[in-house]
Design an enzyme around this catalytic site. Structure first.
Site, PDB file in Angstrom:
ATOM      1  N   GLY A 185     -50.251  40.933   5.459  1.00 58.75           N
ATOM      2  CA  GLY A 185     -51.296  40.091   4.889  1.00 58.75           C
ATOM      3  C   GLY A 185     -51.257  39.948   3.379  1.00 58.75           C
ATOM      4  O   GLY A 185     -52.037  39.179   2.813  1.00 58.75           O
ATOM      5  N   LYS A 186     -50.361  40.648   2.715  1.00 65.35           N
ATOM      6  CA  LYS A 186     -50.288  40.557   1.254  1.00 65.35           C
ATOM      7  C   LYS A 186     -49.720  39.207   0.819  1.00 65.35           C
ATOM      8  O   LYS A 186     -49.105  38.486   1.596  1.00 65.35           O
ATOM      9  CB  LYS A 186     -49.408  41.678   0.686  1.00 65.35           C
ATOM     10  CG  LYS A 186     -49.830  43.080   1.087  1.00 65.35           C
ATOM     11  CD  LYS A 186     -51.209  43.457   0.591  1.00 65.35           C
ATOM     12  CE  LYS A 186     -51.488  44.932   0.868  1.00 65.35           C
ATOM     13  NZ  LYS A 186     -52.866  45.314   0.537  1.00 65.35           N
ATOM     14  N   ASN A 187     -49.886  38.887  -0.463  1.00 67.87           N
ATOM     15  CA  ASN A 187     -49.328  37.631  -0.981  1.00 67.87           C
ATOM     16  C   ASN A 187     -47.822  37.561  -0.747  1.00 67.87           C
ATOM     17  O   ASN A 187     -47.278  36.494  -0.474  1.00 67.87           O
ATOM     18  CB  ASN A 187     -49.633  37.479  -2.470  1.00 67.87           C
ATOM     19  CG  ASN A 187     -51.105  37.249  -2.739  1.00 67.87           C
ATOM     20  OD1 ASN A 187     -51.968  37.733  -1.993  1.00 67.87           O
ATOM     21  ND2 ASN A 187     -51.416  36.525  -3.799  1.00 67.87           N
TER      22      ASN A 187
END
Length: 365
Positions: A185-187
């Site tokens: 879910g991180k950038n």
């Protein structure tokens, strides 16, 4: 209209062919640990951050743990940690046997209040972990100034801030070392767990590279009691593809955030602030309200997904009962945890979806 809190679909559709072809390539090479993909990703991500060295590892928590191990921080030592962050930051300190000492945030940025750090320092303090929470860099000049005065290490927790800028300089290159997470879910997210350490210190980089590989500097020769936390070839290959699009994806997040900030107009809602010295990458778009439960129900009832980052502050978690920090002792962390709620924020959101979120918020009374 139904709008999920997060969706990878638009992002992954764009790179699907590349990802599948790269997986086939790695699969057919039959080399899955410590190969060329990891080496190339480490070189490319170090360059992206403007740093000299990158060491891939298993996840973001391990990245922080490895940095602390690399600096020989352990039993009897203390490390300054923001009171308002994800528990992984404190867990890394606990895992090396040191004690996390919580310092309250600035209520406008949610990052650690640098003005409160000095009074938390003791003769046991060895480092400050500066978290760039939600994608906005912490006040690094002030933090580095305090660290220099007391001869402390500055460790960036950049898990939520890939590509963010502080006074024109990328996070990951603002302290002594930085830990990154590539949770999906991180950038910049892998398709599984992954992480990295970034530093300009060759001695530290070499030590961490050994510690994460069973403490081995060469095969079957162990100079430390190490662990196993290696970035694998498949995830490194995927991350290399995603890294090429990260600036574009971050810019899209900034546009969505600007629409939210300009469009949301409800006296019950406190919007986030982007400070002048930072270029926020909006890993999360977090608002506050004293009536969070009602607000959350309103959004969810209208098909809008939300999450709370984070509902219980670390000092009130059962895991940290031994610190004996009473409720009310860290009022800002407690206030934030009772009021924050994260809105949908992901690459590929359509204008009608963004506008629907804004209208639904503005219609809440």
């Amino acid at each position: 209209m139904n709008i999920p809190f997060v969706s990878f679909e638009p992002m992954h559709k764009e790179i699907e062919d590349e990802i599948l072809n790269k997986f086939k390539e790695v699969y057919e090479k039959n080399w899955f640990i410590q190969g060329e993909e990891v080496k190339k990703f480490e070189e490319e991500f170090a360059e992206f951050c403007g740093a000299k060295y990158c060491i891939g590892c298993g996840n973001g928590l391990d990245a922080l743990y490895l940095i602390l191990r690399g600096y020989d921080i352990g039993t009897g030592d203390e490390v300054i940690v923001p009171s308002n962050t994800y528990i992984a930051t404190a867990l890394a300190v606990s895992y090396v046997g040191a004690k996390p000492v919580f310092v309250e945030p600035n209520l406008s940025t949610y990052n650690v209040n640098a003005g409160l750090i000095e009074k938390a320092i003791t003769n046991k303090t060895k480092a400050i972990i500066a978290v760039h929470l939600y994608g906005q860099p912490a006040d690094m000049d002030e933090i580095n100034k305090i660290a220099k005065k007391y001869n402390l290490k500055v460790i960036e927790d950049s898990a939520q801030a890939h590509g963010a800028l502080y006074k024109g300089k990328k996070v990951g290159n603002l302290g002594d070392a930085s830990g990154f997470s590539f949770y999906p879910g991180k950038n910049l997210g892998a398709l599984g767990d992954a992480g990295a350490v970034v530093t300009n210190n060759k001695e530290l980089a070499d030590k961490i590279r050994a510690i994460e590989n069973y403490g081995s500097d060469k095969k079957y020769h162990h100079i430390y009691k190490g662990t196993n936390s290696r970035l694998d070839e498949v995830q490194a290959a995927f991350l290399r593809i995603k890294l090429r699009s990260l600036d574009k994806w971050n810019e899209e997040r900034r546009k969505i955030a600007r629409k939210y900030i300009d469009g949301i107009n409800n006296s019950k809602i406190i919007k986030p602030v982007e400070v002048d010295y930072a270029k926020h990458v909006w890993h999360l778009f977090v608002v506050r309200t004293e009536q969070r439960n009602e607000f959350e129900k309103h959004l969810n009832d209208n098909g809008i997904g939300t999450t709370i980052h984070y509902p219980v502050p670390m000092h009130l978690q059962p895991a940290y009962e031994e610190l004996k920090i009473d409720k009310g002792s860290l009022p800002l962390a407690e206030k934030i945890s009772s009021e924050v709620i994260s809105l949908p924020m992901w690459y590929g959101m359509k204008d009608e979806e963004i506008n629907y979120v804004i209208e639904t918020i503005n219609n809440w009374r």
